[in-house]
Design a protein around this motif. Sequence first.
Motif, PDB file in Angstrom:
ATOM      1  N   LEU A   1      45.386  32.975  47.666  1.00 29.44           N
ATOM      2  CA  LEU A   1      46.830  33.230  47.640  1.00 29.44           C
ATOM      3  C   LEU A   1      47.408  33.478  49.029  1.00 29.44           C
ATOM      4  O   LEU A   1      48.627  33.396  49.221  1.00 29.44           O
ATOM      5  CB  LEU A   1      47.128  34.431  46.729  1.00 29.44           C
ATOM      6  N   SER A   2      46.550  33.772  49.995  1.00 28.83           N
ATOM      7  CA  SER A   2      47.040  34.058  51.346  1.00 28.83           C
ATOM      8  C   SER A   2      46.994  32.837  52.265  1.00 28.83           C
ATOM      9  O   SER A   2      47.308  32.945  53.448  1.00 28.83           O
ATOM     10  CB  SER A   2      46.221  35.193  51.975  1.00 28.83           C
TER      11      SER A   2
ATOM     12  N   LYS B   1      37.521  39.390  43.346  1.00 23.09           N
ATOM     13  CA  LYS B   1      38.970  39.447  43.532  1.00 23.09           C
ATOM     14  C   LYS B   1      39.344  38.961  44.931  1.00 23.09           C
ATOM     15  O   LYS B   1      40.404  38.367  45.130  1.00 23.09           O
ATOM     16  CB  LYS B   1      39.472  40.874  43.317  1.00 23.09           C
ATOM     17  N   GLU B   2      38.457  39.173  45.904  1.00 22.45           N
ATOM     18  CA  GLU B   2      38.732  38.741  47.276  1.00 22.45           C
ATOM     19  C   GLU B   2      38.912  37.219  47.359  1.00 22.45           C
ATOM     20  O   GLU B   2      39.680  36.724  48.182  1.00 22.45           O
ATOM     21  CB  GLU B   2      37.604  39.179  48.216  1.00 22.45           C
TER      22      GLU B   2
ATOM     23  N   GLU C   1      48.303  42.942  41.320  1.00 23.71           N
ATOM     24  CA  GLU C   1      46.968  43.468  41.632  1.00 23.71           C
ATOM     25  C   GLU C   1      46.130  43.630  40.377  1.00 23.71           C
ATOM     26  O   GLU C   1      44.948  43.270  40.350  1.00 23.71           O
ATOM     27  CB  GLU C   1      47.084  44.805  42.375  1.00 23.71           C
TER      28      GLU C   1
ATOM     29  N   ASP D   1      42.437  36.632  46.425  1.00 25.69           N
ATOM     30  CA  ASP D   1      43.317  37.057  47.526  1.00 25.69           C
ATOM     31  C   ASP D   1      43.319  36.030  48.649  1.00 25.69           C
ATOM     32  O   ASP D   1      44.380  35.709  49.210  1.00 25.69           O
ATOM     33  CB  ASP D   1      42.859  38.422  48.060  1.00 25.69           C
ATOM     34  N   ASP D   2      42.141  35.508  48.980  1.00 24.64           N
ATOM     35  CA  ASP D   2      42.050  34.512  50.055  1.00 24.64           C
ATOM     36  C   ASP D   2      42.826  33.246  49.693  1.00 24.64           C
ATOM     37  O   ASP D   2      43.516  32.658  50.536  1.00 24.64           O
ATOM     38  CB  ASP D   2      40.583  34.151  50.325  1.00 24.64           C
TER      39      ASP D   2
ATOM     40  N   LYS E   1      45.255  40.063  39.052  1.00 21.74           N
ATOM     41  CA  LYS E   1      44.198  39.404  39.831  1.00 21.74           C
ATOM     42  C   LYS E   1      42.821  39.963  39.486  1.00 21.74           C
ATOM     43  O   LYS E   1      41.840  39.218  39.409  1.00 21.74           O
ATOM     44  CB  LYS E   1      44.487  39.548  41.328  1.00 21.74           C
ATOM     45  N   GLN E   2      42.741  41.265  39.252  1.00 23.86           N
ATOM     46  CA  GLN E   2      41.458  41.864  38.895  1.00 23.86           C
ATOM     47  C   GLN E   2      41.012  41.388  37.514  1.00 23.86           C
ATOM     48  O   GLN E   2      39.829  41.109  37.293  1.00 23.86           O
ATOM     49  CB  GLN E   2      41.549  43.388  38.923  1.00 23.86           C
TER      50      GLN E   2
END
Length: 677
Positions: free
Chosen positions: A217-218, A210-211, A196, A214-215, A199-200
């Motif tokens: 990586l998901s 950051k979103e 976390e 996250d997108d 990523k920031q």
Amino acid sequence: MKRVIFLLVALLLLAACSEKEQVTPNERFKEFASIWSKQEFDQMFNMFSTETKEKITEEESIQRYEKIYNDLSIENVHISFDELTEEELDELKKEENPSVTLPFTVEMDSFAGPISFEYEATLVQELVNEEEDEYNWFVNWDAGFIHPELVDGGEIGIETIEPVRGEILDRNQIPLAINDTVYQIGIKPEDLVNPEQAKQQIADILNIKKEKIDDALSAGWVQDDLFVPIATILPTDEAYEQVMAIPGVQRKEMTGRIYPGEEATAHLVGYIGDITAEKLEELESDEYGPNDKIGIRGLESWYEERLKGKRGVKIFIKKEDSEDVVIAEKPVENGETIQLTIDINIQEKIYNSYKDDSGTTAAIDPKTGETLALVSAPAFDPNEVLYGTSGDAWDDPNDQDPSLNRFAATFAPGSVLKPITAAAGINIGTLDPEEGFEIEGKHWSKGKGWGDYQVTRVSLSNGPVDLKDALVRSDNIYFAMQALEMGSEAFIEEFKQFGFEEDFPYEYPIPASTISSTGEINDEVLLANSSYGQGELEMSALHLATAYTVFLNGGDMLKPTLLLSEDTGQIWKEDLLSEEEVKRMQSILRAVVTDGTAKRAEEESNVPIAGKTGTVELKLSAETGGAENSWFVAYPHESPDILMAMLVEETEDKESGLAIGKFVEVINQLYPEKNDE
């Protein structure tokens, strides 16, 4: 006896009818070929033999054909075959369980080009109606009907080869838009330490949310040991070293579009970007996919079709134990390299001269019409738009809108229009260059019909005002008088001879110059104001530069060119001024610099300059003044190999002669040694 004859005739007729109704293999395969060519695959299955139907279902047959033909964009299917002769057909009738082999040829078009092959069809006769003892012919189908190479197994494969986008070069082959190495920055999830926080950190360095990380990586395909791309940056970006220092961050080299001219060529060259769904639908072209790039602005957009190229495609049959067999291929067509007449050296010098000011400049070779520079300032860095991590590609500290392409806009030309007004008057005979006008004071009105409106000039005259004095001092009153002498109709007609109110003949879309908002001049005040480049009259910088070629080409106005492949020295408008008056105008434009409003150029330039100044007041209302724009259209007097039409916006609170100063700055870099007359 009659009864016997009758029975014989009846038997012969029955035999003839029976023979007529019997379907031949030729007729049956002709029907099969017709259905096949129309791609009516459901009906095709009905003509398969019992043996074939035991191997493949109707659904499988239809789906296989439809998928293959749709995937390959098959059309124009044509089947021809060798028909059986009458003798061969007669022999078939003698066989108990007849079958026949018909060689055939298939020709069709695909998105990779034509496909053709030869094969053999075996037709067998089967009972279709036991009660009527009715037989018909049916096709023993196999994968060879799709392509013979599939008979022993294999799959149809498609390979596409993306074209290399064409580059954009200046006149000396210096790149303005090239394909070069960029870095794709990604994450290997299993190597992230404190994910976390990491990523920031990455998001902050790359100036992304950051979103977004996250997108990425998901996504469903992501695994801990795979490279997951999140951004693309330039190798020279300061953020590169910082982000690569974070554990788990990796990079891959890839090819991206680079713009070496940065801000100096941004509006001219433009940039590419992701194609939108709306644009993809609008294009209706199989040359683009949802992940493709397309020209967004400037020449990248204008020449998209030429730069893009055409993707190559190969259709092949892949076999396990042998090499692939190519059945159709369309070679890739790489994009065209486009070479401009632009000189990046001049382009950059002009752009840099603007510093914190806004404006536009068109520079041309006045003897050939070749465009040497098209500058709009301020601008943006297209590299920053595509790959930047600063997040301020469109920011401008002076709020001057770097997204606005000023060389593709029109402006009031002010007093730089006066030589054109003079040429128009001379051409129709209403202006005598040597005739002097007695003008008193700084203000003039024609009379009561003008109300309180007066034409104002910047300086008083000493004696009668002729053309030379009027241009040297930039006397508005003189030109207002000359325009009224011409009259609106003649004024408009002459200005149309200079290309006003018509499409500008250029490779890049430059708006037409206009005489007024309606193309008409219906009152004398507007006519007077138009004569010295105010009123509603507007021109582009490039048209203005082009118009001045009249004074350097014996009275002919050249057609400006942008592509190095174009013929140079083309005439757009001819015989706009006589040779004698051209020489007079050259002398006067030189005097404007030595004795008139452009003395700064004489004092500061390394070479003798000829030209005309202009100041345009942008009134907010009839009573209230507004901003001022400054023009300078000029060229080296002794060796006119470059002519510049330079506009600087909002100069009302800045140093006097700012446009002249910028022109001289550029000229002195191009002519570094002092050359006095």
